[in-house]
Design an enzyme around this catalytic site. Sequence first.
Site, PDB file in Angstrom:
ATOM      1  N   PRO A  47       0.924  -1.105  -0.033  1.00  0.00           N
ATOM      2  CG  PRO A  47      -0.064  -1.081   2.158  1.00  0.00           C
ATOM      3  CD  PRO A  47       0.915  -1.978   1.356  1.00  0.00           C
ATOM      4  CG  ASP A  86       0.760   2.616   4.793  1.00  0.00           C
ATOM      5  OD1 ASP A  86       0.216   2.132   5.682  1.00  0.00           O
ATOM      6  OD2 ASP A  86       1.958   2.244   4.630  1.00  0.00           O
ATOM      7  CD1 TRP A 556       7.772   1.310   9.281  1.00  0.00           C
ATOM      8  CD2 TRP A 556       7.127   0.520   7.236  1.00  0.00           C
ATOM      9  NE1 TRP A 556       8.578   2.034   8.649  1.00  0.00           N
ATOM     10  CE2 TRP A 556       7.814   1.523   7.287  1.00  0.00           C
ATOM     11  CE3 TRP A 556       6.792  -0.215   6.092  1.00  0.00           C
ATOM     12  CZ2 TRP A 556       8.215   1.949   5.955  1.00  0.00           C
ATOM     13  CZ3 TRP A 556       7.168   0.031   4.987  1.00  0.00           C
ATOM     14  CH2 TRP A 556       7.768   1.383   4.907  1.00  0.00           C
ATOM     15  CD1 TRP A 597       4.227  -4.065   3.665  1.00  0.00           C
ATOM     16  CD2 TRP A 597       4.921  -4.455   1.553  1.00  0.00           C
ATOM     17  NE1 TRP A 597       3.139  -4.672   3.023  1.00  0.00           N
ATOM     18  CE2 TRP A 597       3.424  -4.991   1.708  1.00  0.00           C
ATOM     19  CE3 TRP A 597       5.386  -4.808  -0.001  1.00  0.00           C
ATOM     20  CZ2 TRP A 597       2.755  -5.865   0.758  1.00  0.00           C
ATOM     21  CZ3 TRP A 597       4.685  -5.585  -0.505  1.00  0.00           C
ATOM     22  CH2 TRP A 597       3.336  -6.079  -0.245  1.00  0.00           C
ATOM     23  CE  LYS A 630      17.227   9.081  -2.222  1.00  0.00           C
ATOM     24  NZ  LYS A 630      17.497   8.489  -0.786  1.00  0.00           N
ATOM     25  CE  LYS A 633       6.174  17.060  -3.176  1.00  0.00           C
ATOM     26  NZ  LYS A 633       5.591  16.818  -1.906  1.00  0.00           N
TER      27      LYS A 633
END
Length: 1018
Positions: A47, A86, A556, A597, A630, A633
Amino acid sequence: MFKPVSSRVSFPKMEEEVLEFWKQNSIFEKSVKSREGKPRFVFYEGPPFANGNPGIHHVLARAFKDIMVRYKAAKGYYVPRIGGWDTHGLPVELEVERQLGFSGKGQIEQYGVEEFNKRCRESVFKYLKEWDALTERIGYWVDLEHAYKTMDNTYVESVWWALKQMWDKGYIYQGYKVTPHCPRCGTSLSSHEVALGYQDDTEDPSVYIKFSTRLKSGQETEALSRLRRLAAEKKTYLLAWTTTPWTLPGNTALAVAADAEYAVVEHEGEYFILAEARLGPSGLDASGVVDRVRGRDLVGAEYEPLFNPHDFGIERRRFETRSDLVVQKPEKELTYRVIAADFVSMEDGTGIVHNAPAYGEVDFQAGQEQGLDFVHTVDLQGNITGTYPFAGKFVKDADPLVLADLKKRGLLFKAGTIRHTYPFCWRCDAPLLYYAKQTWYIRTTAVKDAMVNGNKEINWFPEHIKYGRFGNWLENNVDWGFSRERYWGTPLPIWRCEKCGGTECVGSVDELKNKPGFSGFREPLDLHRPYMDDVTFSCGKCGGQMKRTPEVMDCWFDSGSMPFAQLHYPFENKELFDKETKQADFICEAVDQTRGWFYSLHAISTLLFDAPSFKNCICLELMLDAQGKKMSKSKGNVVDPMNVVMKHGADALRWYCYTSAPPGLVRRFDIRMVADVTRQFLLTLWNVYSFFVTYANIDKYTPDASRMVTDVPELDRWVLSELNELVKDVDTQMTGYDPTGAGRRIEQFVDDLSNWYVRRSRRRFWKSENDTDKLSAYNTLYQCLVTVAKLLAPFTPFIAEELYRNLVCATDKNAPESVHLVDYPVADESKIDRDLSLDTHLAMRVSSLGRAARAQAGIKVRQPLEKVCIRVPSKREREGLERLSAQVMEELNVKALEFVEKAEDLNRPGLAACTEGEVTIAVPKEIPPELIAEGMAREIVHRLQTMRRSAGFEIADYINTYYQGDEYVRQVMDDYADYLKQETLSRQFAEGPAPEGAYSETHKLSGHTIVLGVKRQD
Ligand SMILES: [Zn+2]
Ligand SMILES: [Zn+2]
């Protein structure tokens, strides 16, 4: 008739039409439902959070998920796939805090948890529309309508059930432990979260602190009494090094290495004690050494605290047993002592380690083992408490003030800075602090062996994850600190008695409601804070009031519970889960999930069911920007996947994801690479498709099994052999979870199909008579295109659908309505002819070498030559080429092939030769006049064909051709009249100026001027 297909195509537009078709006809639903009752292929959707815009890396993950589940469905499996979200945890809370302008928990409490959580609930799906739109647009088939949400009551109840199972097995405990703590978020992080946030090159203080000895006479070693005599002469200090000055008020011991040699060195009228090996690095001169002692001899030596906690209103506790910290009485003459510890290193510092049991894991352990004092001077927000001169400051801001205070008192030996790796909060970027506090743990270490063994059963793609990242992570397993002192999450279902301190874990809503003295419940049911905080019941042991422990669960744990919690197991769907979906056949996420996950799924499944949660896992590496940075934003280099799709289409982006690099390699995303993919692969395929449809419509070709050709020409047999081999290879690669290998294999076939088969067959489609050769060519190309469409369905679902719908559905009313409803192709091994395949590939190689030899001699391909000389290493290859001699001669535009024994025979004047490996090709440089004339005829055909297109004629239009030129030109026109007419669909070839309305061009060929005109025959 097929729907006409232009060679000009807008893939995004074509895809939108396909999407509309899927939607109108519920193709996804049908593709699942039509395989009901077949063996199930279990897929778990990891999710994502929908409170931020989806990024290009989400497309990467979704592309790899989608291809495998589509493939398995095409292989006949029943593959229902349900989306999920999630919804809990810090990311949501942080977003709401930002909206409200909050900077800490105090403001949330003031604002009210009820209202705060209400806002969290609203914020969870802020970008749901964008997520749904992208998911649909890239053709990721997943059921979004019934997507599970980790915040649903049913989901929360299943999570409670899971925790209760662990509780009953004795896996849950509350420990006073040093945990990584985010002072901004005000909560602990689990070790897998810490692993997500290490930052290299962090600058911190690097300081040497003087601890003033207070050596008392009495029972002491010979070495200590020597030291005491020295200390009577001059001020004597133990020298220790630290990078966290803020922990110094919490110092309660100094640790030495028992076996190391320590020196007493004189420096500017004072004595310093430190490891001899660390003299130089600490800036002290070995010539000043006045005495030496063993580390073990220093043990027990006492020193003055830098800050006596009692002077600053701070409690001092002491480890009486391992778990009890008992408050100590104030003591004016407080001293601490030197201890021996095996964590003391000679690699950095002074060989004397400052120990603050409240702020480090090993420090805490040493405290437990040696009964040290415990002084805690920092609150959960990371601010210094008490009445220190630097009280109220955030720890990192307090660092310089602590140092200034020590300097004033002459206790600072040296101060500088260091660059090292330090953990930060992966969510909010605040520096993590190591604190001793009470946290709830799952004893995952108890099932470590089972987790390690379970991992052996998992297939990882790439393979190295298994014993690399994931395996190492399991080998170094530590207990899972799963409680969070936060608000928006699954509340811990643990209640504590206010009177006797007893605890109970609740595993379901019913169980809770049936507790004696149950009260505080509000309708409608909401299993979140603050409602659950109000629920109380009576203690089973003493009758006191049970109140919920305030923490919520690590999100988690939520996502790792999705296999059963999405089904509200065991309250519902018990049989489905127990019998069918307990273990996923396949999952796929990015590599950072090895500690996220992937781990939580594996740990929870092992704890509850003693089995691994998934069988196959594709692990995707990072996607960087075009420069290898990387995406973030703040850097402004984030790629909006929707823009890429709008420009090049989803198929292009998907194909790029599959074929540009295997999933386990870091990739740099450059939109130009998506453009390349479009050109190199999708357009090549489209052009073949458009070519086929155009000619098939002219000849009114319809695929019809009854019109199969019995004597199939060699070229057709070859491409059908390649096709069946392709089907076999792709199937093998996809079964092995290798979409990259499979995709590249398809790409190679399409390239051969276009650049060898279609190019070599053009004349067969072009010629006027409808003979069996032509029929065979149609049947063959049709079969190739339809099979490739089926093979491509999981990769590029849109173009596959377009091809299939037009090629199959348009002519066969009984065919399934979508390529996604048909089974994956199966190879017909009887069609595979390895020898023919090898021979043809050699012919291709020889042809490309021949073209290179021509280029070397400066002779155009359209110029016919008498012969080409060939040298191949073996008889088998020579025979193979002889078998295909017609193709090779035509390809190279020569009248004969001449084989020679030795390559040297071809290195002589008059020949232009090219060699690759053991194959050499040579062409004669001299051209006889009759061939020059033939070359001109071919050149004229080529010019006329281009003119036909420029004039806008249809491929099947008949024309009249007009020409003017010198005597030589007239002669060529006469000699090759039939050939010229046939190749250009000219009814007549007339000398003289073209009439009104004709299309004319003037050309210069081998020094002769020629005026050509073409006019459509009405
Ligand atoms: Zn944080
Ligand atoms: Zn009680």
